[in-house]
Scaffold this motif. Sequence first.
Motif, PDB file in Angstrom:
ATOM      1  N   MET A 131       0.799  -1.276   0.126  1.00  0.00           N
ATOM      2  CA  MET A 131      -0.088   0.095   0.059  1.00  0.00           C
ATOM      3  C   MET A 131       0.871   1.216  -0.017  1.00  0.00           C
ATOM      4  SD  MET A 131      -2.523   1.299   3.018  1.00  0.00           S
ATOM      5  CE  MET A 131      -3.871   2.168   2.591  1.00  0.00           C
ATOM      6  N   TRP A 132       0.678   1.996  -0.969  1.00  0.00           N
ATOM      7  CA  TRP A 132       1.223   3.375  -0.837  1.00  0.00           C
ATOM      8  C   TRP A 132       0.807   4.366  -0.112  1.00  0.00           C
ATOM      9  CZ3 TRP A 132       0.012   8.349  -2.642  1.00  0.00           C
ATOM     10  CH2 TRP A 132       0.850   9.226  -2.762  1.00  0.00           C
ATOM     11  N   LEU A 133       1.418   5.088   0.532  1.00  0.00           N
ATOM     12  CA  LEU A 133       0.988   6.169   1.605  1.00  0.00           C
ATOM     13  C   LEU A 133       1.546   7.623   1.191  1.00  0.00           C
ATOM     14  CD1 LEU A 133       1.446   4.539   5.085  1.00  0.00           C
ATOM     15  CD2 LEU A 133      -0.928   4.797   3.924  1.00  0.00           C
ATOM     16  N   PRO A 134       0.729   8.675   1.135  1.00  0.00           N
ATOM     17  CA  PRO A 134       1.389   9.798   0.516  1.00  0.00           C
ATOM     18  C   PRO A 134       2.050  10.824   1.802  1.00  0.00           C
ATOM     19  CG  PRO A 134      -1.220  10.115   0.985  1.00  0.00           C
ATOM     20  CD  PRO A 134      -0.559   8.800   1.122  1.00  0.00           C
ATOM     21  N   ILE A 135       2.950  10.144   2.091  1.00  0.00           N
ATOM     22  CA  ILE A 135       3.999  10.556   3.124  1.00  0.00           C
ATOM     23  C   ILE A 135       5.193  11.126   2.528  1.00  0.00           C
ATOM     24  CG2 ILE A 135       5.150  10.228   5.228  1.00  0.00           C
ATOM     25  CD1 ILE A 135       3.067   7.965   6.024  1.00  0.00           C
ATOM     26  N   HIS A 136       5.598  12.256   2.837  1.00  0.00           N
ATOM     27  CA  HIS A 136       6.695  12.889   2.184  1.00  0.00           C
ATOM     28  C   HIS A 136       7.683  13.386   3.375  1.00  0.00           C
ATOM     29  CE1 HIS A 136       4.601  12.756  -1.575  1.00  0.00           C
ATOM     30  NE2 HIS A 136       3.586  13.219  -0.951  1.00  0.00           N
ATOM     31  N   ILE A 137       8.997  13.117   3.071  1.00  0.00           N
ATOM     32  CA  ILE A 137       9.975  13.214   3.901  1.00  0.00           C
ATOM     33  C   ILE A 137      10.820  14.539   3.542  1.00  0.00           C
ATOM     34  CG2 ILE A 137      12.021  12.400   5.188  1.00  0.00           C
ATOM     35  CD1 ILE A 137       9.573  10.946   5.828  1.00  0.00           C
ATOM     36  N   ASN A 138      11.036  15.423   4.498  1.00  0.00           N
ATOM     37  CA  ASN A 138      11.863  16.472   4.150  1.00  0.00           C
ATOM     38  C   ASN A 138      13.200  16.355   4.829  1.00  0.00           C
ATOM     39  OD1 ASN A 138      13.125  19.044   3.781  1.00  0.00           O
ATOM     40  ND2 ASN A 138      11.505  20.204   4.492  1.00  0.00           N
ATOM     41  N   GLU A 139      14.149  16.169   3.940  1.00  0.00           N
ATOM     42  CA  GLU A 139      15.401  16.020   4.609  1.00  0.00           C
ATOM     43  C   GLU A 139      16.267  17.328   5.074  1.00  0.00           C
ATOM     44  OE1 GLU A 139      17.389  12.694   3.952  1.00  0.00           O
ATOM     45  OE2 GLU A 139      15.734  11.664   3.132  1.00  0.00           O
ATOM     46  N   GLN A 140      15.449  18.432   4.636  1.00  0.00           N
ATOM     47  CA  GLN A 140      16.242  19.582   5.125  1.00  0.00           C
ATOM     48  C   GLN A 140      15.480  19.935   6.605  1.00  0.00           C
ATOM     49  OE1 GLN A 140      16.367  18.995   1.722  1.00  0.00           O
ATOM     50  NE2 GLN A 140      18.733  18.775   2.201  1.00  0.00           N
ATOM     51  N   SER A 141      14.447  19.444   6.902  1.00  0.00           N
ATOM     52  CA  SER A 141      13.602  19.954   8.085  1.00  0.00           C
ATOM     53  C   SER A 141      14.270  19.568   9.192  1.00  0.00           C
ATOM     54  CB  SER A 141      12.286  19.122   8.075  1.00  0.00           C
ATOM     55  OG  SER A 141      11.681  19.610   9.138  1.00  0.00           O
ATOM     56  N   ALA A 142      14.372  20.501  10.139  1.00  0.00           N
ATOM     57  CA  ALA A 142      14.904  20.521  11.626  1.00  0.00           C
ATOM     58  C   ALA A 142      14.109  19.472  12.323  1.00  0.00           C
ATOM     59  CB  ALA A 142      14.853  21.779  12.381  1.00  0.00           C
ATOM     60  N   GLU A 143      12.826  19.101  11.804  1.00  0.00           N
ATOM     61  CA  GLU A 143      11.900  18.066  12.682  1.00  0.00           C
ATOM     62  C   GLU A 143      12.470  16.701  12.404  1.00  0.00           C
ATOM     63  OE1 GLU A 143       8.166  19.076  10.968  1.00  0.00           O
ATOM     64  OE2 GLU A 143       7.720  20.270  12.915  1.00  0.00           O
ATOM     65  N   PRO A 144      12.657  15.725  13.442  1.00  0.00           N
ATOM     66  CA  PRO A 144      12.782  14.494  13.196  1.00  0.00           C
ATOM     67  C   PRO A 144      12.444  13.634  12.352  1.00  0.00           C
ATOM     68  CG  PRO A 144      12.695  15.051  15.644  1.00  0.00           C
ATOM     69  CD  PRO A 144      11.938  16.105  14.757  1.00  0.00           C
ATOM     70  N   LEU A 145      12.657  12.699  11.643  1.00  0.00           N
ATOM     71  CA  LEU A 145      12.172  11.979  10.821  1.00  0.00           C
ATOM     72  C   LEU A 145      10.795  11.274  11.276  1.00  0.00           C
ATOM     73  CD1 LEU A 145      13.183  11.491   7.782  1.00  0.00           C
ATOM     74  CD2 LEU A 145      14.132   9.398   8.612  1.00  0.00           C
ATOM     75  N   TYR A 146      10.985  10.835  12.412  1.00  0.00           N
ATOM     76  CA  TYR A 146       9.921   9.976  13.118  1.00  0.00           C
ATOM     77  C   TYR A 146       8.654  10.915  13.188  1.00  0.00           C
ATOM     78  CZ  TYR A 146       9.843  12.153  17.779  1.00  0.00           C
ATOM     79  OH  TYR A 146       9.770  12.917  18.786  1.00  0.00           O
ATOM     80  N   TYR A 147       8.875  11.864  13.487  1.00  0.00           N
ATOM     81  CA  TYR A 147       7.908  13.284  13.869  1.00  0.00           C
ATOM     82  C   TYR A 147       7.145  13.522  12.472  1.00  0.00           C
ATOM     83  CZ  TYR A 147       5.670  17.546  15.169  1.00  0.00           C
ATOM     84  OH  TYR A 147       4.671  18.332  15.679  1.00  0.00           O
ATOM     85  N   GLN A 148       8.073  13.914  11.445  1.00  0.00           N
ATOM     86  CA  GLN A 148       7.496  13.980  10.186  1.00  0.00           C
ATOM     87  C   GLN A 148       6.333  13.030   9.637  1.00  0.00           C
ATOM     88  OE1 GLN A 148      10.113  15.455   6.800  1.00  0.00           O
ATOM     89  NE2 GLN A 148      11.697  15.507   8.550  1.00  0.00           N
TER      90      GLN A 148
END
Length: 129
Positions: free
Chosen positions: A1-18
């Motif tokens: 299943m595809w989920l529309p979740i996008h990670i921003n590598e430049q964000s200060a927010e931790p990956l798990y939080y995004q």
Amino acid sequence: MWLPIHINEQSAEPLYYQIEVQLRALIVSGQLEEGTLLPSIRELAQLLKCSVITVRRVYQDLENEGLLRTKQGTGTYVARIEQNAMDRFRLDSVIEGIESAIDAGKLVQCTKEELMKLFQEILERKYRG
């Protein structure tokens, strides 16, 4: 299943939080309905190019909130959520975003009036079309 979740590598927010914020939004907005089977921890980690530990933490946090349930051997599903709890989750996520915006404005010494004006302008623009 595809989920529309996008990670921003430049964000200060931790990956798990995004990931957690976006997955929570998909659930409380009704885009992921009760009973929807989510990808396994390993599958989602591969899709998002992150660690299994990160996805495990997201699933555990959302399960602790009552948004997900895991059945041993069958997977992780979107839990049944009462309407009043769903409304509370929806509003809590909006409140969190507004508080973050206000904190950012205060950091750069925006006045209350400036923030109100910005909020109104952005609100009008977003709901215009």
